[in-house]
Each structure stands twice: as structure tokens, then as C-alpha cells.
Write an enzyme that holds these catalytic residues in place. Structure first.
Site, mmCIF file in Angstrom:
data_model
loop_
_atom_site.group_PDB
_atom_site.id
_atom_site.type_symbol
_atom_site.label_atom_id
_atom_site.label_comp_id
_atom_site.label_asym_id
_atom_site.label_seq_id
_atom_site.Cartn_x
_atom_site.Cartn_y
_atom_site.Cartn_z
ATOM 1 C CG HIS A 52 -2.093 -0.959 1.042
ATOM 2 N ND1 HIS A 52 -3.194 -0.676 0.276
ATOM 3 C CD2 HIS A 52 -2.297 -2.217 1.521
ATOM 4 C CE1 HIS A 52 -4.034 -1.696 0.300
ATOM 5 N NE2 HIS A 52 -3.509 -2.650 1.051
ATOM 6 C CB SER A 98 -4.681 -3.085 -5.090
ATOM 7 O OG SER A 98 -4.730 -3.278 -3.696
ATOM 8 C CD GLU A 108 -4.584 -32.544 7.281
ATOM 9 O OE1 GLU A 108 -5.351 -31.814 7.923
ATOM 10 O OE2 GLU A 108 -4.911 -33.684 6.877
ATOM 11 C CE LYS A 122 -16.050 -6.315 -5.785
ATOM 12 N NZ LYS A 122 -15.388 -5.601 -6.884
ATOM 13 C CG ASP A 123 -12.746 -6.913 1.246
ATOM 14 O OD1 ASP A 123 -12.714 -7.432 0.111
ATOM 15 O OD2 ASP A 123 -11.859 -6.165 1.690
#
Length: 388
Positions: free
Chosen positions: A202, A207, A273, A229-230
Site C-alpha cells: 500500500h 493494488s 494433509e 464488498k469484502d
């Protein structure tokens, strides 16, 4: 409120989650970062509660986990949240990295962000492996034995490293104590590294966006637009995670790990896993032990080559059809690794693993630079024909 812009700490929070200038055209594929942060928060909180009741002893580790599940109020919920969120975390990490490869998030000026992310990914794998050993079931014991024994492939000092990791000559109390201490400590180190990752992103470049062009010309504050939105994807994630936790909490685990560890009995198949199966498949596909270990670690480190092997003049592959085909083949090959990693070491799975391993490394080191140069030439030829 004025305090959010003047207070030293709140000012930092405000600049990242409220006023952060964000490209207006980013899609839901850019929500993986917030989902990973949410998963990480769940892991730390549930891990702290589990650590209160866990006993890192070969005699009591398995029983302490059963005590958490049966006797501690809502202990079963905390444990299932911790284990299933770990799987969800890696699922999101692979999507996050796939998005980065697709949209060229590794290209300058975000190369440092990519490098930090790769280092974080490596330490998350280490943390997950340490956590997998702690329940001390059959697969935990033998998984720890097999993976730590890989260090013995290192010439001259390999066996000394293995005995140092074990704290003796086999997986014992000292091993569990060390693994528990590291598993408890590493998440806080990773939190600091994730903060560095965020600051570099940032404060320096910001972004990216789906078009691969500069987003400086059309930006919006992070809140309220992208914050909500998140939240949409976080609510969807909570719903899906709840389905696993409440209705099929053991769907992603191995049944052998619900049997107390027995050093005198080897499980029919030793597998990690599901989220570590691709790297385990690469390890098993190479007959030489040392080369297999090198290939397994190189499978993570080779990701760092992308900023240098992608020679395309455009960022991302959204407008490059040949690169798209190669990328989807790479994704299919990675999914194939998930299947191969769970198979027995026998023909034809060994041969399939070797072919897939060659394809995996070729994508980063040969296919990407070759297709990049080819597409550059085709673009130049197209421009020349238009001018002519």
C-alpha cells in the site's frame, strides 16, 4: 472523526481500511486478501484456546486433544474451527497465488511484494506441518518421522540436523515440545511479516487491477465500497466453513490420525494433509532422496523466478491467449499433483509424477519465457502489418 486522522496508530489503520485509494475496477478476485486475514485471525484465536488445554507429551498429547473434544465446553467447536480453517486457508492461498500468476502481480514494481508473499507462504507450510504433528495420532507420528528424516539427505550434517529436530534419536517428548513451541510462536512472526507485506503493497505501489494498467487515474476510498464488498465474501466464507465444521468436520482429515500414535505399527500409506500433497508428490517422484528434497523445496522457491522469466511487454495474461492456455494446463497439472500425492508409490503413478514434475518446473523456467517472447513477436508483427 478527527481522531482517526491524527492519532498515530488510528491514523495508520484509517489509511489502510478506510481511506486507502483502491482501483475502482478490481473484482471479487481481489477479496482473497481479506479472507486470508479473517482465516488467520480465526487460527490465532482458536489456537490460543487450544494451547491452554494441550499437553505436549507423547503420553498425553492424544488424550489432551480428546479431552478438548469431549470435556472442554465447546472444545469440539474450537478444535474443528482450527483444523478446517487451516484447510480453508490453504485453499484460499492457492487461489490467491493463482490470481497473482494470472494477473501478473509479480511484475515490477510489485516484485518485493511477491517475494515477501512467497516467504510467508513457505513459513505457513512449516507452521501447518508443525500443527499437524501435535495431535500425535498415527499419521502425525509417522508424518513427522518421514518429513524430518528428509534432512538426513543433506551430506555430512544431515543426520545431526534430524537428531537436533527430534531432540534425541526418534520422535519423542522433546520433539513435541519443540514443535508445539514453534507452532505457537510462528503465527505471531507471520503476522508481523503479513503486516510488512501489506505496508510494502500500500505504501509503495498499491493494488493492481484486472486490466493490468495503472489504476492511479480512477481510484476510490476503500471504505465503504470495497469494505462491504469484502464483507460479502466473508459472510459466504463463514457459511461454507460452518457447513464443514458442523456437518462434516472430518471430511478433509485422515482417519489414521484418529488412532493414537504407535511407533511399532506403520500406517498402510503415509500422506500429509491435502494441501501439502502437490509438494509431497514432487518429492516421491524422484528416486534419489537428496534430489527429491531439493526438488520439493525448489517447487516453492521457483515461484520467485516469475518476475524474471515473464518477458512479456504487458502485465498479466488476460489478453494473451497462448499464455492463458499454458496457465490452465499448469493449473490442471497442479490439481493432478493433489491426486498423485495420495497414491501409493508404484507404477504408473511414479512415471506420472515425474512427467508432472518436469511440466511444473518447465512452466516457470521454459514455457513462460518462451511464450512471452513469442507473443511479443506476434504483437510486433501485427503492428508492422497494420502500418504497412
Amino acid at each position: 472523526m478527527r481522531i482517526f486522522k491524527t492519532h498515530p496508530i488510528l491514523k495508520l489503520v484509517n489509511s489502510y481500511v478506510v481511506d486507502a485509494p483502491t482501483p475502482s475496477n478490481i473484482s471479487y478476485l481481489w477479496n482473497f486478501g481479506s479472507l486470508l486475514a479473517f482465516c488467520f485471525f480465526i487460527q490465532i484465536i482458536t489456537g490460543l484456546f487450544l494451547a491452554i488445554h494441550y499437553n505436549p507429551s507423547v503420553l498425553e498429547a492424544f488424550n489432551s486433544v480428546e479431552h478438548i473434544m469431549r470435556d472442554v465446553n465447546n472444545g469440539w467447536l474450537i478444535r474443528y474451527l482450527h483444523s478446517n480453517t487451516a484447510s480453508a486457508f490453504f485453499f484460499l492461498v492457492y487461489l490467491y497465488m493463482g490470481r497473482g500468476l494470472y494477473y501478473g502481480s509479480y511484475r515490477s514494481p510489485r516484485t518485493l511484494v511477491w517475494v515477501l508473499g512467497t516467504v510467508i507462504f513457505f513459513f505457513f507450510i512449516v507452521t501447518a506441518f508443525l500443527g499437524y504433528v501435535l495431535p500425535y495420532g498415527q499419521m502425525s507420528l509417522w508424518g513427522a518421522t518421514v518429513i524430518t528424516n528428509l534432512m538426513s539427505a543433506i551430506p555430512w550434517i544431515g543426520q545431526d540436523i534430524v537428531e537436533f529436530l527430534w531432540g534425541g534419536f526418534s520422535v519423542n517428548n522433546a520433539t513435541l515440545n519443540r514443535f508445539f513451541a514453534l507452532h505457537f510462536l510462528l503465527p505471531f512472526v507471520l503476522a508481523a511479516m503479513a503486516l510488512m507485506h501489506l505496508i510494502v503493497l500500500h505504501d509503495n505501489v498499491g493494488s493492481g487491477n484486472p486490466l493490468g494498467v495503472s489504476g492511479n487515474y480512477d481510484r476510490l476510498p476503500f471504505a465503504p465500497y470495497f469494505l462491504f464488498k469484502d464483507l460479502i465474501t466473508i459472510f459466504i466464507f463463514i457459511f461454507i466453513l460452518s457447513v464443514f465444521v458442523f456437518f462434516m468436520p472430518n471430511a478433509l482429515g485422515d482417519s489414521e490420525n484418529y488412532v493414537m500414535a504407535n511407533p511399532m505399527q506403520t500406517p498402510p500409506a503415509i500422506v500429509p494433509e491435502w494441501y501439502l500433497l502437490p509438494f509431497y508428490a514432487i518429492l516421491r517422484s524422484i528416486p534419489n532422496k537428496l534430489l527429491g528434497v531439493i526438488a520439493m523445496f525448489s517447487a516453492i522457491l521457483v515461484i520467485l523466478a516469475m518476475p524474471f522469466t515473464d518477458l512479456s511487454r504487458s502485465r498479466g495474461i488476460q489478453f494473451r491467449p497462448l499464455s492463458k492456455i499454458a496457465f490452465y494446463i499448469f493449473v490442471a497439472n497442479f490439481l493432478f499433483f493433489l491426486i498423485l500425492g495420495a497414491k501409493h508409490v508404484e507404477s504408473p503413478f511414479i512415471e506420472f509424477g515425474q512427467i508432472s514434475t518436469v511440466l511444473y518446473f518447465s512452466y516457470y523456467l521454459i514455457i513462460v519465457p518462451f511464450i512471452s517472447l513469442l507473443e511479443n513477436s506476434l504483437i510486433e508483427l501485427s503492428i508492422f502489418n497494420r502500418k504497412a
